[in-house]
Scaffold this motif. Structure first.
Motif, PDB file in Angstrom:
ATOM      1  N   ASN A 850       0.848  -1.183   0.000  1.00 51.83           N
ATOM      2  CA  ASN A 850       0.000   0.000   0.000  1.00 51.83           C
ATOM      3  C   ASN A 850       0.893   1.247   0.000  1.00 51.83           C
ATOM      4  O   ASN A 850       1.576   1.553   0.974  1.00 51.83           O
ATOM      5  CB  ASN A 850      -0.893  -0.037   1.263  1.00 51.83           C
ATOM      6  CG  ASN A 850      -1.843   1.141   1.305  1.00 51.83           C
ATOM      7  OD1 ASN A 850      -1.578   2.187   0.700  1.00 51.83           O
ATOM      8  ND2 ASN A 850      -2.934   0.965   2.007  1.00 51.83           N
ATOM      9  N   GLU A 851       0.870   1.961  -1.118  1.00 57.32           N
ATOM     10  CA  GLU A 851       1.764   3.116  -1.265  1.00 57.32           C
ATOM     11  C   GLU A 851       1.532   4.154  -0.177  1.00 57.32           C
ATOM     12  O   GLU A 851       2.448   4.779   0.319  1.00 57.32           O
ATOM     13  CB  GLU A 851       1.550   3.769  -2.629  1.00 57.32           C
ATOM     14  CG  GLU A 851       2.294   3.059  -3.738  1.00 57.32           C
ATOM     15  CD  GLU A 851       1.871   3.601  -5.097  1.00 57.32           C
ATOM     16  OE1 GLU A 851       1.611   4.822  -5.168  1.00 57.32           O
ATOM     17  OE2 GLU A 851       1.803   2.808  -6.056  1.00 57.32           O
ATOM     18  N   LYS A 852       0.283   4.333   0.161  1.00 54.20           N
ATOM     19  CA  LYS A 852      -0.037   5.362   1.142  1.00 54.20           C
ATOM     20  C   LYS A 852       0.538   5.006   2.517  1.00 54.20           C
ATOM     21  O   LYS A 852       0.971   5.874   3.265  1.00 54.20           O
ATOM     22  CB  LYS A 852      -1.547   5.542   1.251  1.00 54.20           C
ATOM     23  CG  LYS A 852      -2.116   6.297   0.081  1.00 54.20           C
ATOM     24  CD  LYS A 852      -3.589   6.546   0.258  1.00 54.20           C
ATOM     25  CE  LYS A 852      -4.116   7.395  -0.889  1.00 54.20           C
ATOM     26  NZ  LYS A 852      -5.593   7.409  -0.894  1.00 54.20           N
ATOM     27  N   PHE A 853       0.495   3.686   2.809  1.00 56.92           N
ATOM     28  CA  PHE A 853       1.077   3.268   4.086  1.00 56.92           C
ATOM     29  C   PHE A 853       2.568   3.559   4.117  1.00 56.92           C
ATOM     30  O   PHE A 853       3.086   4.152   5.046  1.00 56.92           O
ATOM     31  CB  PHE A 853       0.820   1.772   4.315  1.00 56.92           C
ATOM     32  CG  PHE A 853       1.591   1.206   5.478  1.00 56.92           C
ATOM     33  CD1 PHE A 853       1.223   1.522   6.783  1.00 56.92           C
ATOM     34  CD2 PHE A 853       2.684   0.387   5.269  1.00 56.92           C
ATOM     35  CE1 PHE A 853       1.938   1.018   7.852  1.00 56.92           C
ATOM     36  CE2 PHE A 853       3.409  -0.117   6.337  1.00 56.92           C
ATOM     37  CZ  PHE A 853       3.029   0.198   7.629  1.00 56.92           C
ATOM     38  N   ALA A 855       4.160   5.631   2.429  1.00 56.49           N
ATOM     39  CA  ALA A 855       4.424   7.063   2.366  1.00 56.49           C
ATOM     40  C   ALA A 855       4.171   7.742   3.713  1.00 56.49           C
ATOM     41  O   ALA A 855       4.884   8.668   4.098  1.00 56.49           O
ATOM     42  CB  ALA A 855       3.554   7.699   1.292  1.00 56.49           C
ATOM     43  N   ASN A 856       3.149   7.267   4.441  1.00 55.56           N
ATOM     44  CA  ASN A 856       2.713   7.995   5.638  1.00 55.56           C
ATOM     45  C   ASN A 856       3.222   7.448   6.964  1.00 55.56           C
ATOM     46  O   ASN A 856       3.371   8.196   7.927  1.00 55.56           O
ATOM     47  CB  ASN A 856       1.188   8.031   5.697  1.00 55.56           C
ATOM     48  CG  ASN A 856       0.621   8.911   4.599  1.00 55.56           C
ATOM     49  OD1 ASN A 856       1.171   9.974   4.326  1.00 55.56           O
ATOM     50  ND2 ASN A 856      -0.445   8.448   3.971  1.00 55.56           N
TER      51      ASN A 856
END
Length: 887
Positions: A850-853, A855-856
């Motif tokens: 999950n890119e957002k994971f 990234a964040n």
RNA sequence: GGGAGAUUAGCUCAGCUGGUUCAGAGCAUCUGCCUUACAAGCAGAGGGUCACAGGUUCGAACCCUGUAUCUCCCA
């Protein structure tokens, strides 16, 4: 020496309590040390110990004993409260049994009886506290009605009067028709009750029309002096300027208009009875209504009512409904739920009643007590009570401090026959003072106020007057050494029920006369309930007798039992089984002592061969050394946050699990040919010192057994007692790696035991364990061999086939078994494990993809996830390998 | 009517600033053991949709909004 198999609590308790007293270990006098002070919430002088006291005082004793061990000058001040209304009620009841009415006695005679009663039953409760182990400085025992303390109460009254905070006036008070006294708002308990809401028709004067009024108190109809409706209520605008006729007494009263009336309750009309309801009283004041008191002080219908005179208020209620129904004046009766006030002491239904009382204005004096709780100068534990406290203090009402009783401090107000009042201590002073107003005054016409002061008006001075009762008069600058040294006290332990009765008022008094808080921390315990959640009470018969419990489980067992289930500020659902758990714990400790005491210490001189410490023992010692320190730190931290049951549970587990189940099992010498082998002196000595440390840590909870073992362990000097031993210190350099490593070893031992259980192998049968790793040995190997009863623990780099295998973290272990493995069972077990790990891996990989994971999330979190992924992968690989071999 | 708090395993409770110390502890339960400290014991095991419904967030037992139930305080 033969040591009993189970611990005998009764004997130890008697012995050691007396020993502590004889050696004055509870005694405190000011010295160079830092004081640690607790004043006991004084129980009623004629009361008996109940579970609430047990809880309260156990906590106080734990705190005081630990403080003593930490090197503070620990002072726990005991005492009792005269409890004016409760005690007077008991004395009245007692006299009644003997055919004596209070009204037949003079004040002096009654007080004589009361003092006799106090002498007979007073202080029983303090004796009971001793059974619990309470380490109070008994030489400091105080009673709120002893001469000095009473004088302080009078000084305080005079001081407040002179400061303009005290006034006398006719007010609506909470009247207890059974106790025949006013009681404070806090002494009224509101309970939900099923009541009849009666709809009564009042005729409108000069018409044949009626308006209907809903009331729950029809017996006060004779006291109605108006009928009130809301001015915004269109149904009743036509009644402006009209009068109505009150039934029964046919009195003509006006219809008044006021916002107070709730349009939606009942019929939206209210009968106004200023003498019998606080809101009606206020309406009466606003609309200048007449006040007719239709009840006598003992709750009967008075002469003024003009009907039903002499009838009891509740009988009258029934009768009046019946009579009104017969006249067709009742349009309906509804069952409703409402709150009814009951007297805390006599349980009589409280009657709002107008009477002349003394009041303390609270607004000014209460300010510092509020501010200093809000700013954290005084801490409430748990802090959720701050809100409650704030709410109450911001809406505080003036305090009705007079009580129509004889048992208590008599109000120092003096009256002459011309309506003059003076406030002073003695009659002589009063005459002098009254002379200026009334030159004719003489000793025969000067009378002292008949009332006494509310009990809380004396107990709010408790943290001050137990040390120096004269300070009010002398001023705080001239306080005696005790007060200077011990005030402010440290911790106050009490029930949340009396947060306002007592705690808030002590804070007020503290700031008023000492200019300083009376205590720093207020620990609020819960209410002791039975396991169905009902409050423990005599009438329900659901309260065990604490002394019976002590007899059955030992004081230590009961103390532990109480505190195991008592989170701060929450009620505790008490059940005897907790005491059983406490007793079992005491017995466990006793048996650990028996084991150690029974060790035969090797002596080189005796058999010529030196017994050396084994590797297993050495490793276990080095582990426990760290474990003890680690846990002590945690325990200290729990104490610092007043998390009592957590501190106790941590102690419990440290002793039972870490010390008994792991350490002692690891160092315990083996049996060879049915004979216990001796233990080397180094291991023995350090084990004794560990036990001593543990006894110290346990002592606040379990004072008796720890003192008993302390002395059975060694010959000691008379004053070398655990009660005054020094609280253990923590290591500064914890070896966390070793602690973590042993956790893995424990897991391995558990795994082996598990295999035994599964394969039904005897614990006596030695097994072999092989670890697949590059290592050749590690620190706890020998300890593991001992604990898991292994024949060997070895390492290999290669897979071992045909052995039972399992994994801890990512490491593989093998146990070669003599019996054949059930192939199907193994395949099933491994397949299950494989499925689980695959599922786990999938969820981790979804997260990582999950890119957002990525990234964040914080980098640490991502690293952890990556580690999870790689661990899972290697685990899966290894399981698959095993499976392929089996297939 | 106003206010505060709670709801996590059969019970009593932990769970901090949202993320491997996250679903935990003790008791109780079940299975096997009277193994020379302890059967008041030992070894092992099982057990939870974190009250319900939404929302915020990459991610919720945890934050937000409702709902339900309970407890306490005040009127």
């Amino acid at each position: 020496m033969e040591i009993a198999k189970t611990y005998n609590s009764a004997l130890a308790e008697r012995t050691w309590y007396q020993y502590w007293l004889d050696n004055k270990f509870f005694k405190s006098t000011p010295d160079h040390r830092t004081p640690y002070t607790i004043v006991i919430p004084p129980p009623n002088v004629t009361g008996v110990l109940h579970m609430g006291h047990m809880l309260n005082n156990t906590i106080q004793d734990v705190l005081i004993r630990r403080a003593r061990m930490l090197g503070f000058n620990a002072c726990w001040v005991p005492g009792t409260d005269h409890a004016s209304i409760a005690t007077e009620a008991k004395v009245v009841a007692h006299l009644k049994e003997n055919g004596i009415q209070k009204s037949d006695l003079s004040r002096e005679d009654f007080l004589k009886h009361a003092w006799d009663w106090k002498e007979k039953y007073g202080g029983i409760i303090l004796e009971q506290l001793k059974k619990l182990g309470a380490s109070c400085d008994w030489d400091r025992t105080r009673f709120t009605m002893e001469k000095d303390l009473s004088e302080a109460v009078i000084d305080v009254f005079i001081d407040l009067y002179n400061k303009g905070h005290i006034y006398r006036g006719v007010r609506m008070v909470n009247w207890d028709p059974e106790g025949l006294t006013a009681v404070s708002d806090e002494e009224v308990i509101h309970k939900e009750a099923q009541s009849k809401l009666v709809y009564v028709k009042y005729q409108i004067e000069g018409t044949n029309d009626f308006i209907t009024i809903a009331t729950t108190r029809p017996e006060t109809i004779m006291g109605d002096t108006a009928v009130c409706v809301n001015p915004a209520d269109e149904r009743y605008t036509h009644l402006k300027g009209k009068n109505v006729i009150v039934p029964v007494v046919n009195r003509v009263v006006p219809v008044i208009f006021d916002d107070y009336v709730d349009k939606d309750f009942g019929t939206g009309t209210l009968k106004v009875t200023p003498a019998h309801d606080i809101n009606d009283f206020n309406l009466g004041q606003r609309h200048k209504l007449q006040t007719i008191d239709v009840l006598t002080q003992d709750g009967k219908i008075s002469e003024a009512a003009g009907a039903y005179v002499g009838m009891d208020r509740f009988a009258c209620r029934k009768q009046i409904i019946k009579d009104l129904e017969e006249k067709g004046l009742v349009s309906k009766i509804e069952e409703i739920k409402n709150k009814v006030g009951y007297s805390e002491r006599t349980n009589a239904v409280i009657e709002p009643r107008l009477s002349m009382q003394w009041f303390l204005k609270m607004e000014t004096v209460s300010k510092p007590a509020l501010e200093n709780v809000l700013n954290g100068e005084i801490k409430l534990i748990p802090d959720k009570f701050i809100n409650t406290y704030k709410h109450w203090m911001e809406n505080v009402h003036d305090w009705c401090i007079s009580r129509q009783l004889w048992w208590g401090q008599r109000i120092p107000a003096w009256y002459d026959n011309q309506g003059n009042t003076v406030i002073c201590k003695t009659k002589e002073e009063a005459i002098t003072l009254l002379k200026s107003k009334n030159p004719e005054v003489n000793i025969n016409v000067v009378k002292q106020d008949e009332d006494v002061l509310d009990t809380w008006f004396s107990s709010w001075l408790w943290p001050i007057t137990v040390f120096d009762p004269d300070v009010i008069r002398k001023g705080k600058e001239n306080a005696n050494d005790d007060l200077k040294y011990y005030y402010p006290t440290n911790d106050l332990v009490t029930a949340p029920e009396i947060l306002f009765f007592w705690v808030a008022r002590m804070a007020i008094a503290g700031y008023e006369w000492m200019g300083e808080k009376p205590f720093t921390n207020v620990y609020l315990t819960g209410i002791v309930r039975d396991k169905l959640g009902r409050k423990m009470s005599k009438s329900l018969g659901n309260s065990p007798d604490p002394l019976d419990l002590i007899e059955k489980y030992g004081a230590d067992g009961v103390r532990v039992g109480m505190l195991l289930c008592s989170p701060a500020g929450n009620d505790l659902m008490f059940d005897e089984s907790y005491c059983e758990q406490g007793r079992n714990f005491a017995n466990k400790v006793w048996n650990a002592f028996r084991l150690i005491k029974g060790f035969e210490v090797a002596s080189v001189a005796q058999n010529g061969v030196e017994v050396l410490q084994t590797e297993a023992q050495k490793a276990a010692i080095s582990w426990f050394d760290n474990k003890l320190s680690e846990q002590l730190e945690i325990i200290n931290d729990h104490y610092s946050k007043y998390r009592m049951s957590d501190a106790l549970m941590a102690t419990y587990k440290l002793v039972w699990d870490d010390f008994c189940a792991w350490y002692l099992e690891a160092i315990k010498p083996e049996f060879i040919d049915g004979k216990a082998q001796p233990i080397d002196s180094a291991t023995f000595n350090i084990t004794i010192s560990y036990l001593e440390s543990l006894l110290k840590i346990m002592h606040p909870w379990m004072p008796f057994i720890t003192e008993e073992i302390w002395h059975l362990l060694k010959e000691r000097d008379a004053k070398d007692c655990i009660i005054v031993a020094e609280w253990p210190k923590t290591k500064t350099n914890l070896d966390k790696k070793k602690l973590a490593e042993f956790e893995v070893s424990k897991e391995l031992v558990a795994m082996v035991r598990n295999v035994r259980a599964q394969k039904q192998l005897s614990p006596k049968e030695k097994l072999e364990v092989i670890e697949r790793s590059n290592a050749t040995r590690s620190y706890f190997d020998n300890t593991i061999i001992k604990l898991a009863n292994l024949s060997a623990f070895s390492y290999t780099k290669e897979k071992v086939e045909g052995a039972f295998s399992f994994q801890i973290k990512t490491t593989e272990f093998y146990i070669p078994l003599a019996i054949n493995l059930n192939k199907e069972e193994e395949i099933e077990r491994l397949t299950k494990e494989l499925e689980y790990n695959k599922g786990f891996l999938k969820s981790v990989q979804i997260k990582l993809s999950n890119e957002k994971f990525v990234a964040n999330a914080k980098p640490e979190v991502i690293a952890v996830e990556r580690k999870k992924e790689s661990d899972a992968l290697s685990k899966i690989k290894s399981i698959e390998e095993q499976l392929s071999v089996l297939n």
